[in-house]
Design a protein around this motif. Structure first.
Motif, PDB file in Angstrom:
ATOM      1  N   LEU A 246      13.070  11.338  91.811  1.00  0.00           N
ATOM      2  CA  LEU A 246      11.849  11.780  92.481  1.00  0.00           C
ATOM      3  C   LEU A 246      11.733  13.242  92.664  1.00  0.00           C
ATOM      4  CD1 LEU A 246      11.337   8.905  94.778  1.00  0.00           C
ATOM      5  CD2 LEU A 246      10.103   9.187  92.617  1.00  0.00           C
ATOM      6  N   ARG A 247      12.819  14.058  93.314  1.00  0.00           N
ATOM      7  CA  ARG A 247      12.615  15.121  93.449  1.00  0.00           C
ATOM      8  C   ARG A 247      12.559  16.006  91.917  1.00  0.00           C
ATOM      9  NH1 ARG A 247      17.751  17.346  96.561  1.00  0.00           N
ATOM     10  NH2 ARG A 247      16.816  16.004  97.893  1.00  0.00           N
ATOM     11  N   GLU A 248      13.579  15.683  90.982  1.00  0.00           N
ATOM     12  CA  GLU A 248      13.253  16.371  89.593  1.00  0.00           C
ATOM     13  C   GLU A 248      11.857  16.178  89.137  1.00  0.00           C
ATOM     14  OE1 GLU A 248      15.901  16.436  85.603  1.00  0.00           O
ATOM     15  OE2 GLU A 248      16.497  15.134  87.287  1.00  0.00           O
ATOM     16  N   LEU A 249      11.175  15.149  89.450  1.00  0.00           N
ATOM     17  CA  LEU A 249      10.004  14.895  88.874  1.00  0.00           C
ATOM     18  C   LEU A 249       8.922  15.741  89.214  1.00  0.00           C
ATOM     19  CD1 LEU A 249       8.263  12.566  87.126  1.00  0.00           C
ATOM     20  CD2 LEU A 249       7.486  11.771  89.504  1.00  0.00           C
ATOM     21  N   VAL A 250       8.958  16.621  90.401  1.00  0.00           N
ATOM     22  CA  VAL A 250       8.082  17.753  90.966  1.00  0.00           C
ATOM     23  C   VAL A 250       8.887  19.097  90.890  1.00  0.00           C
ATOM     24  CG1 VAL A 250       6.911  16.043  92.492  1.00  0.00           C
ATOM     25  CG2 VAL A 250       8.810  17.225  93.368  1.00  0.00           C
ATOM     26  N   ALA A 251      10.105  18.997  90.291  1.00  0.00           N
ATOM     27  CA  ALA A 251      10.664  20.380  90.084  1.00  0.00           C
ATOM     28  C   ALA A 251      10.183  21.361  89.271  1.00  0.00           C
ATOM     29  CB  ALA A 251      12.127  20.209  89.652  1.00  0.00           C
ATOM     30  N   LYS A 252      10.576  22.646  89.496  1.00  0.00           N
ATOM     31  CA  LYS A 252       9.382  23.637  88.762  1.00  0.00           C
ATOM     32  C   LYS A 252      10.119  23.490  87.366  1.00  0.00           C
ATOM     33  CE  LYS A 252       9.049  28.592  88.326  1.00  0.00           C
ATOM     34  NZ  LYS A 252       9.304  29.931  88.873  1.00  0.00           N
ATOM     35  N   LYS A 253      11.358  23.212  86.757  1.00  0.00           N
ATOM     36  CA  LYS A 253      11.485  22.933  85.619  1.00  0.00           C
ATOM     37  C   LYS A 253      11.190  21.981  84.659  1.00  0.00           C
ATOM     38  CE  LYS A 253      15.818  22.537  82.604  1.00  0.00           C
ATOM     39  NZ  LYS A 253      17.162  22.468  82.731  1.00  0.00           N
ATOM     40  N   MET A 254      10.618  20.898  85.616  1.00  0.00           N
ATOM     41  CA  MET A 254       9.843  19.708  84.862  1.00  0.00           C
ATOM     42  C   MET A 254       8.325  19.743  85.230  1.00  0.00           C
ATOM     43  SD  MET A 254      12.012  17.556  83.389  1.00  0.00           S
ATOM     44  CE  MET A 254      13.394  18.820  82.857  1.00  0.00           C
ATOM     45  N   ALA A 393       5.769  10.122  76.115  1.00  0.00           N
ATOM     46  CA  ALA A 393       7.045   9.245  76.408  1.00  0.00           C
ATOM     47  C   ALA A 393       8.576  10.358  75.898  1.00  0.00           C
ATOM     48  CB  ALA A 393       7.062   8.051  75.571  1.00  0.00           C
ATOM     49  N   GLU A 394       8.046  11.246  74.798  1.00  0.00           N
ATOM     50  CA  GLU A 394       9.224  11.952  74.263  1.00  0.00           C
ATOM     51  C   GLU A 394       9.468  13.513  75.054  1.00  0.00           C
ATOM     52  OE1 GLU A 394       7.978  12.149  70.304  1.00  0.00           O
ATOM     53  OE2 GLU A 394       6.241  13.719  70.662  1.00  0.00           O
ATOM     54  N   ILE A 395       8.640  13.617  75.774  1.00  0.00           N
ATOM     55  CA  ILE A 395       8.669  15.102  76.479  1.00  0.00           C
ATOM     56  C   ILE A 395       9.528  15.368  77.584  1.00  0.00           C
ATOM     57  CG2 ILE A 395       6.514  16.001  75.351  1.00  0.00           C
ATOM     58  CD1 ILE A 395       5.224  15.966  77.888  1.00  0.00           C
ATOM     59  N   VAL A 396       9.708  14.138  78.352  1.00  0.00           N
ATOM     60  CA  VAL A 396      10.779  14.139  79.494  1.00  0.00           C
ATOM     61  C   VAL A 396      11.823  13.471  79.245  1.00  0.00           C
ATOM     62  CG1 VAL A 396       8.612  14.294  80.978  1.00  0.00           C
ATOM     63  CG2 VAL A 396       9.133  11.946  80.053  1.00  0.00           C
ATOM     64  N   GLU A 463      16.549  17.297  72.698  1.00  0.00           N
ATOM     65  CA  GLU A 463      16.306  18.153  72.346  1.00  0.00           C
ATOM     66  C   GLU A 463      14.973  18.852  73.232  1.00  0.00           C
ATOM     67  OE1 GLU A 463      17.851  18.923  67.793  1.00  0.00           O
ATOM     68  OE2 GLU A 463      16.097  17.785  67.959  1.00  0.00           O
ATOM     69  N   MET A 464      14.363  18.109  73.866  1.00  0.00           N
ATOM     70  CA  MET A 464      13.104  18.656  74.367  1.00  0.00           C
ATOM     71  C   MET A 464      13.129  19.762  75.541  1.00  0.00           C
ATOM     72  SD  MET A 464      10.990  16.780  72.938  1.00  0.00           S
ATOM     73  CE  MET A 464      10.999  15.580  71.815  1.00  0.00           C
ATOM     74  N   ASP A 465      14.273  19.909  76.061  1.00  0.00           N
ATOM     75  CA  ASP A 465      14.768  20.741  77.009  1.00  0.00           C
ATOM     76  C   ASP A 465      14.597  22.272  76.202  1.00  0.00           C
ATOM     77  OD1 ASP A 465      15.009  19.390  79.270  1.00  0.00           O
ATOM     78  OD2 ASP A 465      17.277  19.442  78.818  1.00  0.00           O
ATOM     79  N   GLU A 466      14.958  22.397  75.043  1.00  0.00           N
ATOM     80  CA  GLU A 466      14.824  23.503  74.507  1.00  0.00           C
ATOM     81  C   GLU A 466      13.589  23.879  73.868  1.00  0.00           C
ATOM     82  OE1 GLU A 466      16.441  25.362  69.824  1.00  0.00           O
ATOM     83  OE2 GLU A 466      17.078  23.320  70.815  1.00  0.00           O
ATOM     84  N   ILE A 467      12.870  22.929  73.479  1.00  0.00           N
ATOM     85  CA  ILE A 467      11.368  23.130  73.085  1.00  0.00           C
ATOM     86  C   ILE A 467      10.543  23.706  74.141  1.00  0.00           C
ATOM     87  CG2 ILE A 467       9.355  21.665  72.283  1.00  0.00           C
ATOM     88  CD1 ILE A 467      11.248  19.851  70.902  1.00  0.00           C
ATOM     89  N   PHE A 468      10.745  22.890  75.480  1.00  0.00           N
ATOM     90  CA  PHE A 468       9.890  23.677  76.465  1.00  0.00           C
ATOM     91  C   PHE A 468      10.367  24.965  77.024  1.00  0.00           C
ATOM     92  CE2 PHE A 468       8.057  19.408  76.221  1.00  0.00           C
ATOM     93  CZ  PHE A 468       6.895  19.644  76.545  1.00  0.00           C
ATOM     94  N   GLU A 469      11.702  25.006  76.619  1.00  0.00           N
ATOM     95  CA  GLU A 469      11.996  26.560  77.325  1.00  0.00           C
ATOM     96  C   GLU A 469      11.681  27.612  76.426  1.00  0.00           C
ATOM     97  OE1 GLU A 469      15.969  26.165  78.410  1.00  0.00           O
ATOM     98  OE2 GLU A 469      15.847  24.468  79.958  1.00  0.00           O
ATOM     99  N   HIS A 470      11.800  27.449  75.065  1.00  0.00           N
ATOM    100  CA  HIS A 470      11.517  28.356  73.966  1.00  0.00           C
ATOM    101  C   HIS A 470      10.352  28.051  73.151  1.00  0.00           C
ATOM    102  CE1 HIS A 470      15.301  29.757  75.509  1.00  0.00           C
ATOM    103  NE2 HIS A 470      16.079  28.543  75.173  1.00  0.00           N
ATOM    104  N   GLY A 471       9.661  27.118  73.416  1.00  0.00           N
ATOM    105  CA  GLY A 471       8.666  26.769  72.452  1.00  0.00           C
ATOM    106  C   GLY A 471       7.443  27.906  72.839  1.00  0.00           C
TER     107      GLY A 471
END
Length: 493
Positions: A246-254, A393-396, A463-471
């Motif tokens: 729940l905390r990660e759901l509202v975290a800045k990274k997510m 469904a695929e981006i989280v 691999e979605m972490d990489e996409i959203f950090e560097h996309g």
């Protein structure tokens, strides 16, 4: 050799949850024009009919929120089965209803099922599918949805010739049949391998991956082991984090990913498709279309046909081109229809009618309105109908996937409820204005995707972490694809 039980057949059975959603969308559109329905329920108009129509999405809000808990606790599989049971109960209440209150109650119960399955079926499909065909597999959901709309409307159209209450009771009873099939089929379908891994049932997870990826269920297959280790690494990294789901759901990274997941579903409901789905008979009647039932049937056939391109090519063309192009085409269509109503529509003095404008003695204008409504619904089903299911469904990441999609679908159903409740009163006040409003909202949707949504085609869920950090969302997927191909050629050379 191809096994009977594979990713496609499993996804096909799971998509019966989408069929139920389609039944919900057209469960009112075919009966609201029949004398039997009008007489039995006292000619509900305005907010009264809006309350009946929006009762289903009201229940879906509850179902979507429950999915965030049940999907992780008792599994995607068992939660979908629970939804099927609720659908059967809701169908029984609707078909036996003795007034508006009982009808609304039955639609709320059925709505809880739609909320559950609309969250969990796309997640289940995305988690069992290989990355190269994930878009195609999740598109089964929308293909089943549009097929459900067409099937339910066809049943209602056939029953409209019955001169009794069976004209509306029979279609509502028949819609329990696919829910029964869904429940029984899931007794034999596997659990999601990623859910099994998340609850430390690792041996079962490996066996399910082998079942899904190989013909002979080989747990030593190198591709199966590679995917298994990828899931294992992802879960280990998530568990090493101090953050709770729940905390990660509202975290800045997510935050961006969660908000984007919500946004694509919210704009799905703000494109204007509900106006053409729920009240297509009213629109065609105000436009002067003579055989409205046949015209509506043609629209639903178009919906099914235009779902196919995303099913076939979303993994090749990408998500962004579909969404941007679809929203722009819909905006143009709605602006044209708005202009035609504004220029040729006459004030409707009959307060018993649900629309403010009438087009009479302008056959060419009538045909143009009908054609642009068809083009708008075609563009919607090409893009904004199927793509949000796979994209959200695929981006989280797995750790918060169910809760993030649950939140997105709860917001979707909240907007669906508001739109379903407000469309009829707005249609009675200004027919041309409501089309202008949806045209502007489509321009907003296309801008959102262009500036904020990165491409995710043919990438693994891990691999979605990489996409959203560097996309780079503002670059089209076609340009990025050319860069990737060029890089590979340079590396090989």
């Amino acid at each position: 050799m191809v096994r009977l039980l594979n990713v496609y057949t499993i996804s096909l059975f799971a998509s019966l949850g989408g069929l139920l959603y389609g039944f919900e969308i057209s469960s009112m559109s075919g009966v609201i024009g029949t004398d039997q329905y009008i007489n039995y329920y006292g000619n509900p108009l305005g907010t009264r009919q809006g309350a009946i129509t929006s009762a289903m999405p009201a229940g879906s809000i509850v179902g979507a929120l429950l999915a965030g808990f049940l999907g992780d606790f008792i599994s995607r599989k068992r939660s979908i089965q629970a939804g099927a049971v609720l659908w059967c109960i809701g169908s029984a209440i609707q078909s036996a209803s003795n007034g508006v209150s009982m009808l609304v109650a039955g639609r709320v119960v059925s709505g809880v099922c739609v909320g559950l399955t609309s969250v969990l079926v796309p997640i289940y499909q995305s988690e069992i599918a290989p990355r190269k065909i994930r878009g195609r597999v999740v598109s089964f959901q929308q293909l089943a949805l549009t097929s459900g709309i067409l099937i339910q409307y066809s049943i209602q159209y056939g029953c409209s010739f019955l001169q009794s209450e069976a004209s509306f009771r029979l279609p509502w009873a028949i819609q329990a049949i696919p829910a029964m099939i869904l429940f029984i089929a899931f007794c034999w379908l596997p659990f999601s391998p990623r859910w099994l891994a998340s609850v430390d049932r690792w041996d079962e997870a490996l066996k399910v991956l082998a079942l899904l990826r190989t013909v002979n269920k080989d747990i030593n297959n190198p591709f199966v082991l590679a995917e298994y280790r990828e899931i294992e690494d992802q879960i280990r990294m998530e568990r090493e984090s101090d953050s709770t789901p729940l905390r990660e759901l509202v975290a800045k990274k997510m935050r961006k990913r969660v908000l984007l997941s919500v946004a694509v579903h919210v704009f799905n409901q703000l494109t204007g498709s509900n106006l053409l789905d729920y009240y297509v008979l009213y629109i065609f009647r105000s436009a002067g279309v003579s055989n409205r039932n046949v015209a509506a049937f043609i629209q639903y056939v178009i919906k099914v046909i235009m779902t196919m391109p995303a099913f076939l090519w979303s993994d090749t063309w990408g998500r962004r081109p579909f969404l941007i192009t679809g929203a722009i085409i819909m905006a143009i269509c709605f602006f044209v229809v708005s202009g035609l109503y504004g220029g040729y529509g006459e004030h409707n003095p009959d307060i018993a009618e649900p629309f403010s404008s009438l087009v009479t003695d302008h056959a060419d204008v009538t045909r143009l309105i009908q054609a642009f409504c068809y083009l708008a619904i075609a563009a919607f089903n090409l893009a904004w109908a199927p793509i949000p299911w796979m994209y959200s469904a695929e981006i989280v990441p797995l750790r918060i996937r169910v809760k993030a999609v649950s939140l997105a679908l709860a917001c979707r159903w909240t907007v669906n409820f508001a739109v379903g409740f407000a469309i009829l009163p707005l249609l009675r006040v200004t027919t041309w204005g409501i089309f202008t409003m949806f045209g502007l909202l489509n321009l907003g949707a296309s801008s959102l995707i262009y500036f904020a949504a990165p491409e995710t085609k043919q990438r693994t869920l891990e691999e979605m972490d990489e996409i959203f950090e560097h996309g780079q969302p503002h670059r089209t997927s076609f340009r990025l694809a050319r860069r990737q191909i060029g890089a590979k050629r340079w590396h090989i050379g």
